[in-house]
Design a protein around this motif. Sequence first.
Motif, PDB file in Angstrom:
ATOM      1  N   PHE A  19       0.826  -1.206   0.000  1.00  0.00           N
ATOM      2  CA  PHE A  19       0.000   0.000   0.000  1.00  0.00           C
ATOM      3  C   PHE A  19       0.865   1.261   0.000  1.00  0.00           C
ATOM      4  O   PHE A  19       0.526   2.261  -0.639  1.00  0.00           O
ATOM      5  CB  PHE A  19      -0.959   0.008   1.195  1.00  0.00           C
ATOM      6  N   ALA A  22       1.897   1.802  -3.424  1.00  0.00           N
ATOM      7  CA  ALA A  22       0.786   2.310  -4.224  1.00  0.00           C
ATOM      8  C   ALA A  22       0.669   3.824  -4.098  1.00  0.00           C
ATOM      9  O   ALA A  22       0.364   4.521  -5.075  1.00  0.00           O
ATOM     10  CB  ALA A  22      -0.520   1.641  -3.789  1.00  0.00           C
ATOM     11  N   MET A  82      -1.809  -7.723  -5.986  1.00  0.00           N
ATOM     12  CA  MET A  82      -1.303  -6.374  -5.724  1.00  0.00           C
ATOM     13  C   MET A  82       0.124  -6.196  -6.236  1.00  0.00           C
ATOM     14  O   MET A  82       0.484  -5.127  -6.748  1.00  0.00           O
ATOM     15  CB  MET A  82      -1.358  -6.074  -4.223  1.00  0.00           C
ATOM     16  N   MET A  95      -3.929   2.970  -7.261  1.00  0.00           N
ATOM     17  CA  MET A  95      -4.958   3.743  -6.569  1.00  0.00           C
ATOM     18  C   MET A  95      -5.915   4.335  -7.610  1.00  0.00           C
ATOM     19  O   MET A  95      -5.492   4.908  -8.605  1.00  0.00           O
ATOM     20  CB  MET A  95      -4.325   4.842  -5.728  1.00  0.00           C
ATOM     21  N   GLY A 193     -11.068  -5.895   6.132  1.00  0.00           N
ATOM     22  CA  GLY A 193      -9.704  -5.452   5.859  1.00  0.00           C
ATOM     23  C   GLY A 193      -8.693  -6.180   6.716  1.00  0.00           C
ATOM     24  O   GLY A 193      -7.603  -6.531   6.263  1.00  0.00           O
ATOM     25  N   ASP A 198      -6.610  -6.180   2.933  1.00  0.00           N
ATOM     26  CA  ASP A 198      -6.946  -5.055   2.056  1.00  0.00           C
ATOM     27  C   ASP A 198      -7.458  -3.899   2.918  1.00  0.00           C
ATOM     28  O   ASP A 198      -8.654  -3.752   3.137  1.00  0.00           O
ATOM     29  CB  ASP A 198      -7.996  -5.474   1.035  1.00  0.00           C
ATOM     30  N   ARG A 199      -6.504  -3.073   3.382  1.00  0.00           N
ATOM     31  CA  ARG A 199      -6.862  -1.942   4.244  1.00  0.00           C
ATOM     32  C   ARG A 199      -6.852  -0.636   3.460  1.00  0.00           C
ATOM     33  O   ARG A 199      -6.346   0.388   3.922  1.00  0.00           O
ATOM     34  CB  ARG A 199      -5.920  -1.869   5.441  1.00  0.00           C
ATOM     35  N   ASN A 200      -7.422  -0.674   2.284  1.00  0.00           N
ATOM     36  CA  ASN A 200      -7.576   0.534   1.489  1.00  0.00           C
ATOM     37  C   ASN A 200      -8.368   1.562   2.314  1.00  0.00           C
ATOM     38  O   ASN A 200      -9.413   1.225   2.887  1.00  0.00           O
ATOM     39  CB  ASN A 200      -8.335   0.190   0.197  1.00  0.00           C
ATOM     40  N   HIS A 203     -12.252   1.991   2.711  1.00  0.00           N
ATOM     41  CA  HIS A 203     -13.085   1.000   3.396  1.00  0.00           C
ATOM     42  C   HIS A 203     -13.088   1.155   4.918  1.00  0.00           C
ATOM     43  O   HIS A 203     -13.814   0.428   5.589  1.00  0.00           O
ATOM     44  CB  HIS A 203     -12.588  -0.413   3.078  1.00  0.00           C
ATOM     45  N   GLN A 217     -17.165   5.571   4.419  1.00  0.00           N
ATOM     46  CA  GLN A 217     -16.513   4.349   3.983  1.00  0.00           C
ATOM     47  C   GLN A 217     -17.469   3.434   3.220  1.00  0.00           C
ATOM     48  O   GLN A 217     -18.680   3.436   3.464  1.00  0.00           O
ATOM     49  CB  GLN A 217     -15.898   3.601   5.178  1.00  0.00           C
ATOM     50  N   HIS A 220     -16.012  -3.609   0.988  1.00  0.00           N
ATOM     51  CA  HIS A 220     -15.292  -4.283  -0.088  1.00  0.00           C
ATOM     52  C   HIS A 220     -16.273  -5.048  -0.983  1.00  0.00           C
ATOM     53  O   HIS A 220     -17.172  -5.739  -0.471  1.00  0.00           O
ATOM     54  CB  HIS A 220     -14.296  -5.303   0.470  1.00  0.00           C
TER      55      HIS A 220
END
Length: 289
Positions: A19, A22, A82, A95, A193, A198-200, A203, A217, A220
């Motif tokens: 991340f 990213a 990823m 992103m 997450g 997946d701790r975008n 979310h 938020q 997912h």
Amino acid sequence: MSATEIRELRNAPAMLPLFAKAVVRAGVKPGKNPELPNKGVRLSDIMLDAKHLATYRKVCGFKADGYLPVTYPHLHAHPLFMSLLLDKDFPFAAMGLVHVRNRITQYRRIQEREQLDVECRFGELKRVAKGYEFSILTHISTGGELVWESESTMFRRGGGTGEDKGSKKPGAAEPVTNATEWKVPGSMGRQYGAVSGDRNPIHLYPLTAKLFGFKRQIVHGMWSKARCLAEVNDQLPENGFSVDVQFKLPMFIPATVKFAQEKQGSGLDFRLLAADGVKPHLSGEIRAL
């Protein structure tokens, strides 16, 4: 076309550094004629963690039955997925990509104790009306036997053809009347997450989502797919089947949603709708092979 260059990994890539990368690559521009690198990654002999599997079942609503939930292998593919999106030759910033469709084909049920070999590679890139769509293909085998595969279709806005063929707006839909109602808490993005890696920020919290243009938020898409399949798990074919889902409108959480299903021969169609029973979050179909 030359053979795909497959890179063997010793361990799954850690998600937090991915991340961070990213963010660093957020300004990447695709140029006029972007192309996907002919690359893939493979991770072999993955041992499944019973505690992690139990947490996934709890978050997504699956019961323990001795087999992996059909969506669970996606979690082991996601770090590889990823790493491809962050390859130096990938033409887009990771992103801002939107997951618009996911098709899973399970050739047989996978037992909890089986070791998995996971391979991800780029599929096809095409220019569409509002930007670009491309796919990432995942193949999972055990003991040399292909047991599971998926195609995840991603969308990147900008640089499209501008054409919008046959885009007639459908008439007003009638609200569903035979549906199951769910309450989705505002913490679900953080829960999923934590188990998926997946701790975008979109979310997690209202503040972090607002930094990326969302009013709060959103959950997912793969949680939505998993939750729908948990609801119909007892109806899934015993042998091979595919489950194809299109992600529609984002689900802002907390939310009240409605799940509707309809038999189609030996298969099943299903939808996840907003509280009004009309606005779609997801539509999908299950078909025996």
